[in-house]
Design a protein around this motif. Structure first.
Motif, PDB file in Angstrom:
ATOM      1  N   LEU A   1       0.813  -0.981  -0.580  1.00 56.19           N
ATOM      2  CA  LEU A   1      -0.017  -0.490   0.039  1.00 56.19           C
ATOM      3  C   LEU A   1       0.601   1.331   0.197  1.00 56.19           C
ATOM      4  O   LEU A   1       1.836   1.462   0.693  1.00 56.19           O
ATOM      5  CB  LEU A   1      -1.221  -0.032   1.086  1.00 56.19           C
ATOM      6  N   ASP A   2       0.701   2.504  -1.016  1.00 55.87           N
ATOM      7  CA  ASP A   2       1.760   3.746  -1.334  1.00 55.87           C
ATOM      8  C   ASP A   2       0.211   3.939  -0.353  1.00 55.87           C
ATOM      9  O   ASP A   2      -0.941   4.557  -1.305  1.00 55.87           O
ATOM     10  CB  ASP A   2       1.929   3.266  -2.570  1.00 55.87           C
ATOM     11  N   LEU A   3       0.975   5.428   0.188  1.00 57.41           N
ATOM     12  CA  LEU A   3       0.096   6.746   0.228  1.00 57.41           C
ATOM     13  C   LEU A   3       1.942   7.854   0.193  1.00 57.41           C
ATOM     14  O   LEU A   3       2.673   7.717   0.321  1.00 57.41           O
ATOM     15  CB  LEU A   3      -0.231   6.247   1.237  1.00 57.41           C
ATOM     16  N   HIS A   4       1.117   8.938  -0.552  1.00 59.43           N
ATOM     17  CA  HIS A   4       2.069   9.807  -0.809  1.00 59.43           C
ATOM     18  C   HIS A   4       1.759  10.673   0.001  1.00 59.43           C
ATOM     19  O   HIS A   4       0.311  11.374   0.578  1.00 59.43           O
ATOM     20  CB  HIS A   4       1.808  10.863  -2.113  1.00 59.43           C
ATOM     21  N   LEU A   5       2.653  11.380   0.859  1.00 52.87           N
ATOM     22  CA  LEU A   5       2.242  12.547   1.794  1.00 52.87           C
ATOM     23  C   LEU A   5       3.042  13.641   1.562  1.00 52.87           C
ATOM     24  O   LEU A   5       4.354  14.615   1.689  1.00 52.87           O
ATOM     25  CB  LEU A   5       2.945  12.219   3.227  1.00 52.87           C
ATOM     26  N   PRO A   6       2.163  14.374   1.065  1.00 52.43           N
ATOM     27  CA  PRO A   6       2.877  15.964   0.151  1.00 52.43           C
ATOM     28  C   PRO A   6       3.097  16.854   1.419  1.00 52.43           C
ATOM     29  O   PRO A   6       2.666  16.734   2.392  1.00 52.43           O
ATOM     30  CB  PRO A   6       1.867  16.394  -0.018  1.00 52.43           C
ATOM     31  N   PHE A   7       4.584  17.564   1.523  1.00 53.90           N
ATOM     32  CA  PHE A   7       4.877  18.282   2.982  1.00 53.90           C
ATOM     33  C   PHE A   7       4.942  20.568   1.702  1.00 53.90           C
ATOM     34  O   PHE A   7       4.512  21.026   2.761  1.00 53.90           O
ATOM     35  CB  PHE A   7       6.710  18.780   2.859  1.00 53.90           C
ATOM     36  N   SER A   8       4.967  19.846   0.581  1.00 53.59           N
ATOM     37  CA  SER A   8       4.427  21.518  -0.474  1.00 53.59           C
ATOM     38  C   SER A   8       3.947  21.701  -1.643  1.00 53.59           C
ATOM     39  O   SER A   8       4.039  20.199  -2.000  1.00 53.59           O
ATOM     40  CB  SER A   8       5.555  21.869  -0.316  1.00 53.59           C
TER      41      SER A   8
END
Length: 446
Positions: free
Chosen positions: A120-127
Motif C-alpha cells: 500500500l502506497d500513500l503520498h505525503l505532501p509537505f508543500s
C-alpha cells in the motif's frame, strides 16, 4: 430400509442429515477462509500505514518521526521514499523486489522472490513541490497452513458431531416412541382378551402422542363397556328367558299329549301367547337398557312442556283400583327426551300400582333450576336393608305381588334414564308408610 424400525430409521436419517450439514459448514469455512485471511492481511496493512503516516513530518528540511514510531509493526514493514523513488527511511523485507512503481492509495499484491507481498502506497505532501511516499509492505499469509489447520479441525469435529447427533437422535427417538410401545402393549393385551380394563395411562399433554394415547384409552373404555354390556345382556337374557321358554315347551307338550277339545287347545295357545308376549317385552327392555349403557341410543333432547306430559301420562296410565291424585305445577318447560321421560314416569306409576296400597300421589314442581317429579304410594314400604337392591336388575322386593308382567327391570331403567338427563332418582320409604320415588333433573341441558 423398510426392515428397520421407525426408531432406527429416524436415528439414521437425523445422523445422516447432521453429517451432511456439518460437512457442508466445514466446506464453506474452507472456501471462505482464503478470502478472510487475505482481507485480514489487507486490513492490518491499511491500519498500520495510516497510523504511521500521521507520525511523519519534515522540519528544517529533515524528516522527523513521532516518538514511538516503529518501522516494523504487526508484520508490516514501513518505508519512506522521496518523490524520485529514493529510499529515505525504513528497511525492505527479505525477498521484496526493487523498483516497484508507486500507486497512491491502492492496496495490491506484488510477487516477490520467495513469496507474494501486499503493498500500500500513500503520498505525503509537505508543500506544492515537496513530499514523500510512505509504503507499507506485508508478507502474504500462507493460506495452505490455514487450510491445513481447518482440515485438522474438520477431521476432529466431523466424527464427533456425527456421534453426538446419532446418540442424541436415538435418545430423542426412544423417548418419543416409548409411549407408542405402551400403546402397542396395551392393544395386544386387550386384543388377546386378557385384560379389558388395561389402559395406556399416558400423562395428559397437548402433543400428538399424548392425544393418541388418550384417544386409545377412550376407545378401550368404550370397548370394555360394550363387552360388559354384551355379557350382561347375554346373562340376563339366558336367565330370564329360561322360565317362559320352559313354560311354552311344557304347554306345547301337554297340549300335544292331552288336549282333545278346541277349548283345551285354545287354553294352551293362550298360555303360549302370554309367555311369548312376556318374552318379547323382556327382550325389548333388555335391548333398550343395553343401548342406553352402550350409548347407541342417545337422548333426543327437545324443549317441551313437562307439566302437560305428566298430566297426559297420569290420565292414560291404568291404575286398577288405586286412586291417583296429582299436584302438577303448570307450564314447567324443560329440555328432555319425551319418550324416555314418559317411560320413566310410566315405570314409576306401574310400580306404585303394583306395590301400593290403593292411593298414588304424583307431584311436579320447579325447584330453582331443577324440575322435581315425585310418585308416592301408601303401600307396605320397603325395608331399609333392601332399598339399595331394588335398583339391581331382576330384583323384586315382593315377587308374589309382581305378577307375570314384573321382570325387575323398571327401576334400573328409571335410574338409567335419570342419569342420561344429568339427574338423580331417590327413594324415601318406611315399612307400613309407603314409598316415594323422586326424579330431579336440570331444566336446561348443557
Amino acid at each position: 430400509m423398510k426392515r428397520f424400525s421407525v426408531k432406527l430409521r429416524l436415528t439414521l436419517w437425523i445422523t445422516l442429515l447432521m453429517f451432511l450439514l456439518t460437512a457442508l459448514v466445514l466446506v464453506c469455512m474452507v472456501a471462505v477462509s482464503r478470502d478472510v485471511v487475505t482481507e485480514n492481511a489487507y486490513d492490518q496493512l491499511i491500519s498500520v500505514v495510516q497510523s504511521n503516516i500521521s507520525g511523519i513530518s519534515k522540519e528544517n528540511g529533515s524528516l522527523t518521526f513521532a516518538e514511538g514510531f516503529s518501522f516494523t509493526q504487526n508484520g508490516v514493514y514501513t518505508t519512506v521514499y522521496s518523490d524520485a523513488g529514493a529510499l529515505l527511511a525504513g528497511q525492505l523485507p527479505l525477498g521484496f523486489p526493487e523498483g516497484v512503481a508507486f500507486e497512491n492509495g491502492i492496496s495490491r499484491p506484488v510477487e516477490g522472490e520467495n513469496g507474494d507481498f501486499y503493498v500500500l502506497d500513500l503520498h505525503l505532501p509537505f508543500s506544492w513541490e515537496d513530499g514523500v511516499w510512505v509504503r507499507g509492505i506485508i508478507a502474504a499469509p500462507d493460506v495452505a497452513d490455514v487450510l491445513d489447520d481447518l482440515t485438522g479441525i474438520a477431521l476432529l469435529l466431523l466424527p464427533l458431531m456425527v456421534v453426538v447427533s446419532g446418540v442424541g437422535a436415538y435418545l430423542i427417538a426412544r423417548s418419543t416412541f416409548r409411549p407408542i410401545d405402551r400403546i402397542i402393549s396395551a392393544a395386544e393385551t386387550i386384543g388377546e382378551g386378557r385384560d379389558l380394563s388395561r389402559r395406556i395411562g399416558l400423562p395428559p399433554g397437548r402433543d400428538e402422542i399424548s392425544r393418541l394415547g388418550q384417544a386409545f384409552d377412550g376407545m378401550f373404555a368404550r370397548l370394555e363397556t360394550s363387552f360388559e354390556a354384551e355379557k350382561q345382556f347375554t346373562s340376563d337374557a339366558s336367565h330370564e328367558l329360561r322360565t317362559p321358554t320352559a313354560v311354552i315347551l311344557a304347554q306345547c307338550e301337554d297340549a300335544r299329549r292331552h288336549a282333545e277339545t278346541p277349548e283345551q287347545y285354545a287354553q294352551a295357545v293362550e298360555v303360549i301367547e302370554r309367555q311369548a308376549r312376556r318374552m318379547s317385552g323382556l327382550i325389548a327392555q333388555l335391548l333398550q337398557m343395553t343401548r342406553l349403557e352402550q350409548g347407541t341410543q342417545r337422548a333426543a333432547f327437545e324443549r317441551a312442556d313437562l307439566s302437560a306430559l305428566t298430566e297426559v301420562i297420569c290420565e292414560e296410565t291404568p291404575t286398577a283400583d288405586a286412586v291417583l291424585q296429582t299436584d302438577i305445577q303448570p307450564d314447567i318447560e324443560a329440555d328432555f327426551d319425551v319418550t324416555l321421560v314418559s317411560r320413566l314416569l310410566q315405570n314409576l306409576l306401574n310400580n306404585a300400582v303394583r306395590y301400593g296400597g290403593g292411593h298414588i300421589w304424583v307431584t311436579l314442581r320447579r325447584d330453582g333450576a331443577d324440575a322435581v317429579l315425585s310418585v308416592r304410594d301408601d303401600g307396605a314400604g320397603i325395608p331399609a336393608d333392601l332399598q339399595d337392591k331394588i335398583w339391581q336388575r331382576f330384583y323384586q322386593a315382593d315377587a308374589s305381588r309382581s305378577g307375570e308382567n314384573g321382570a325387575g327391570l323398571g327401576l334400573p331403567m328409571v335410574r338409567q334414564i335419570a342419569a342420561l338427563h344429568g339427574g338423580t332418582v331417590s327413594l324415601t320409604s318406611a315399612l307400613g308408610k309407603g314409598s316415594c320415588f323422586t326424579f330431579r333433573f336440570p331444566t336446561e341441558q348443557a
